[in-house]
Design a protein around this motif. Structure first.
Motif, PDB file in Angstrom:
ATOM      1  N   TYR A 297      -6.567   0.217   6.117  1.00 25.97           N
ATOM      2  CA  TYR A 297      -5.242   0.654   6.549  1.00 25.97           C
ATOM      3  C   TYR A 297      -5.100   2.150   6.292  1.00 25.97           C
ATOM      4  CZ  TYR A 297      -4.187  -4.274   6.902  1.00 25.97           C
ATOM      5  OH  TYR A 297      -4.207  -5.600   7.260  1.00 25.97           O
ATOM      6  N   PHE A 298      -4.622   2.864   7.326  1.00 27.83           N
ATOM      7  CA  PHE A 298      -4.475   4.309   7.251  1.00 27.83           C
ATOM      8  C   PHE A 298      -3.016   4.695   7.457  1.00 27.83           C
ATOM      9  CE2 PHE A 298      -8.860   5.720   7.323  1.00 27.83           C
ATOM     10  CZ  PHE A 298      -9.535   4.664   7.911  1.00 27.83           C
ATOM     11  N   CYS A 299      -2.503   5.516   6.560  1.00 26.73           N
ATOM     12  CA  CYS A 299      -1.211   6.148   6.739  1.00 26.73           C
ATOM     13  C   CYS A 299      -1.431   7.478   7.465  1.00 26.73           C
ATOM     14  CB  CYS A 299      -0.573   6.372   5.374  1.00 26.73           C
ATOM     15  SG  CYS A 299       1.109   6.983   5.414  1.00 26.73           S
ATOM     16  N   ALA A 300      -0.504   7.880   8.316  1.00 28.43           N
ATOM     17  CA  ALA A 300      -0.683   9.120   9.071  1.00 28.43           C
ATOM     18  C   ALA A 300       0.669   9.746   9.383  1.00 28.43           C
ATOM     19  CB  ALA A 300      -1.446   8.842  10.376  1.00 28.43           C
ATOM     20  N   LEU A 301       0.664  11.051   9.603  1.00 31.37           N
ATOM     21  CA  LEU A 301       1.892  11.729   9.989  1.00 31.37           C
ATOM     22  C   LEU A 301       1.626  12.730  11.106  1.00 31.37           C
ATOM     23  CD1 LEU A 301       2.323  14.924   8.978  1.00 31.37           C
ATOM     24  CD2 LEU A 301       2.577  13.855   6.769  1.00 31.37           C
ATOM     25  N   SER A 302       2.694  13.001  11.847  1.00 30.86           N
ATOM     26  CA  SER A 302       2.627  13.960  12.943  1.00 30.86           C
ATOM     27  C   SER A 302       3.839  14.867  12.887  1.00 30.86           C
ATOM     28  CB  SER A 302       2.611  13.225  14.283  1.00 30.86           C
ATOM     29  OG  SER A 302       2.640  14.133  15.363  1.00 30.86           O
ATOM     30  N   GLY A 303       3.593  16.172  13.070  1.00 30.64           N
ATOM     31  CA  GLY A 303       4.680  17.117  13.068  1.00 30.64           C
ATOM     32  C   GLY A 303       5.273  17.295  11.695  1.00 30.64           C
TER      33      GLY A 303
ATOM     34  N   PHE B 283       6.302   6.182   2.644  1.00 33.69           N
ATOM     35  CA  PHE B 283       6.268   5.262   3.789  1.00 33.69           C
ATOM     36  C   PHE B 283       5.332   4.112   3.394  1.00 33.69           C
ATOM     37  CE2 PHE B 283       7.355   4.162   7.938  1.00 33.69           C
ATOM     38  CZ  PHE B 283       6.266   3.979   8.779  1.00 33.69           C
ATOM     39  N   HIS B 284       5.727   3.371   2.392  1.00 30.54           N
ATOM     40  CA  HIS B 284       4.886   2.309   1.841  1.00 30.54           C
ATOM     41  C   HIS B 284       4.792   1.118   2.783  1.00 30.54           C
ATOM     42  CE1 HIS B 284       5.131   4.794  -1.595  1.00 30.54           C
ATOM     43  NE2 HIS B 284       6.252   4.321  -2.096  1.00 30.54           N
ATOM     44  N   LEU B 285       3.601   0.564   2.910  1.00 26.66           N
ATOM     45  CA  LEU B 285       3.364  -0.595   3.773  1.00 26.66           C
ATOM     46  C   LEU B 285       3.457  -1.872   2.946  1.00 26.66           C
ATOM     47  CD1 LEU B 285       2.482  -1.517   6.653  1.00 26.66           C
ATOM     48  CD2 LEU B 285       0.134  -1.532   5.770  1.00 26.66           C
ATOM     49  N   GLU B 286       4.148  -2.894   3.479  1.00 30.39           N
ATOM     50  CA  GLU B 286       4.313  -4.153   2.759  1.00 30.39           C
ATOM     51  C   GLU B 286       4.134  -5.330   3.700  1.00 30.39           C
ATOM     52  OE1 GLU B 286       7.609  -2.847  -0.626  1.00 30.39           O
ATOM     53  OE2 GLU B 286       8.278  -3.899   1.177  1.00 30.39           O
ATOM     54  N   LYS B 287       3.602  -6.415   3.120  1.00 28.86           N
ATOM     55  CA  LYS B 287       3.576  -7.698   3.818  1.00 28.86           C
ATOM     56  C   LYS B 287       3.771  -8.793   2.799  1.00 28.86           C
ATOM     57  CE  LYS B 287       1.249 -10.581   7.190  1.00 28.86           C
ATOM     58  NZ  LYS B 287       0.085 -10.830   8.065  1.00 28.86           N
ATOM     59  N   GLY B 288       4.646  -9.718   3.121  1.00 29.54           N
ATOM     60  CA  GLY B 288       5.042 -10.722   2.145  1.00 29.54           C
ATOM     61  C   GLY B 288       4.006 -11.785   1.865  1.00 29.54           C
TER      62      GLY B 288
ATOM     63  N   GLU C 107       5.793  -4.308   7.252  1.00 27.83           N
ATOM     64  CA  GLU C 107       6.958  -3.444   7.337  1.00 27.83           C
ATOM     65  C   GLU C 107       6.721  -2.168   6.549  1.00 27.83           C
ATOM     66  OE1 GLU C 107      10.693  -6.598   7.610  1.00 27.83           O
ATOM     67  OE2 GLU C 107      10.246  -5.566   5.735  1.00 27.83           O
ATOM     68  N   ALA C 108       7.378  -1.087   6.970  1.00 25.65           N
ATOM     69  CA  ALA C 108       7.364   0.158   6.211  1.00 25.65           C
ATOM     70  C   ALA C 108       8.651   0.904   6.530  1.00 25.65           C
ATOM     71  CB  ALA C 108       6.154   1.016   6.565  1.00 25.65           C
TER      72      ALA C 108
ATOM     73  N   ILE D 285       0.872  -1.171   0.000  1.00 28.19           N
ATOM     74  CA  ILE D 285       0.000   0.000   0.000  1.00 28.19           C
ATOM     75  C   ILE D 285       0.908   1.220   0.000  1.00 28.19           C
ATOM     76  CG2 ILE D 285      -1.851   1.261   1.132  1.00 28.19           C
ATOM     77  CD1 ILE D 285      -2.608  -1.310   2.594  1.00 28.19           C
ATOM     78  N   ASN D 286       0.760   2.033  -1.035  1.00 31.01           N
ATOM     79  CA  ASN D 286       1.625   3.198  -1.169  1.00 31.01           C
ATOM     80  C   ASN D 286       1.148   4.373  -0.321  1.00 31.01           C
ATOM     81  OD1 ASN D 286       3.267   1.869  -3.003  1.00 31.01           O
ATOM     82  ND2 ASN D 286       2.206   2.687  -4.789  1.00 31.01           N
ATOM     83  N   CYS D 287       2.095   5.076   0.263  1.00 32.72           N
ATOM     84  CA  CYS D 287       1.807   6.274   1.031  1.00 32.72           C
ATOM     85  C   CYS D 287       2.919   7.284   0.786  1.00 32.72           C
ATOM     86  CB  CYS D 287       1.725   5.952   2.516  1.00 32.72           C
ATOM     87  SG  CYS D 287       1.566   7.408   3.593  1.00 32.72           S
ATOM     88  N   THR D 288       2.549   8.488   0.413  1.00 32.88           N
ATOM     89  CA  THR D 288       3.507   9.567   0.290  1.00 32.88           C
ATOM     90  C   THR D 288       3.043  10.729   1.157  1.00 32.88           C
ATOM     91  OG1 THR D 288       2.386  10.452  -1.658  1.00 32.88           O
ATOM     92  CG2 THR D 288       4.226   8.942  -2.047  1.00 32.88           C
TER      93      THR D 288
END
Lengths: 113, 113
Positions: free
Chosen positions: A88-94, A73-78, A63-64, A21-24
């Motif tokens: 699934y949610f990507c998030a950032l702080s600061g 910050f792409h999420l991966e699972k084999g 893993e990311a 799952i891609n996250c930028t």
């Protein structure tokens, strides 16, 4: 302002398939990055996080890696299982404001047996 | 250890009615927040608090009030409900800032008719 963009779903996979799952992100400086998971009918749970460039977060086979050069910050699972079906949610702080966590729109993942 | 407890789980309101969504945590977390979750929009921050007696606005504060008289409780008040406030509401807490990772409640599904 700080923001994250994640790939749109829904994503449907077969058991044991590889998941990405891609996250930028867009932010000034070095934010902290997170992946949260929401199982049906529940609140969100922290899956993994990374607080500085090149850090790798991992949990439950997911893993990311925090990539400053590609602001990703792409999420991966084999090998996914039916029990990985969730949103699934990507998030950032600061770094401009440590007290606000900005979420992406969420990606719905369905794993079929 | 109950974590974050939200009540009620479901609520239907008529336009113009007021109500309070309750949130309580038993982890002695300083930071608490309220989010609303709408399809395709991820989670948006309504209000947050960094400690008892201190609150601040998030992205979408209009139509909502909060107070934090104790460390444990962080109620969200809808002053005059509108159909646009139909959503799922989540309360979340963290030891100090979101960088530590949130613990979420199970949510309140609110419908305004």
């Amino acid at each position: 302002g700080d923001s994250v963009t994640q790939m749109e779903g829904p994503v449907t996979l077969s058991e044991e398939a590889f998941l990405t799952i891609n996250c930028t992100y867009t932010a000034t400086g070095y934010p902290s990055l997170f992946w949260y998971v929401q199982y049906p009918g529940e609140g969100l749970q922290l899956l993994l996080k990374a607080t500085k460039a090149d850090d790798k977060g991992s949990n439950k086979g997911f893993e990311a890696t925090y990539r400053k050069e590609t602001t990703s910050f792409h999420l991966e699972k084999g090998s996914v299982q039916v029990s990985d079906s969730a949103v699934y949610f990507c998030a950032l702080s600061g770094p401009s404001n440590d007290y606000k966590l900005s979420f992406g729109a969420g990606t719905t993942v369905t794993v079929r047996a | 250890n109950a974590g974050v407890t939200q009540t009620p789980k479901f609520q239907v309101l008529k336009t113009g009615q007021s109500m309070t969504l309750q949130c309580a945590q038993d982890m002695n977390h300083e930071y608490m927040s309220w989010y609303r979750q709408d399809p395709g929009m991820g989670l948006r921050l309504i209000h947050y608090s960094v400690g008892a007696g201190i609150t601040d606005q998030g992205e979408v504060p209009n139509g909502y009030n909060v107070s934090r008289s104790t460390t444990e409780d962080f109620p969200l008040r809808l002053l005059s409900a509108a159909p646009s406030q139909t959503s799922v509401y989540f309360c979340a807490s963290s030891p100090r800032t979101p960088n530590y990772g949130y613990t979420f409640g199970s949510g309140t599904r609110l419908t305004v008719v």
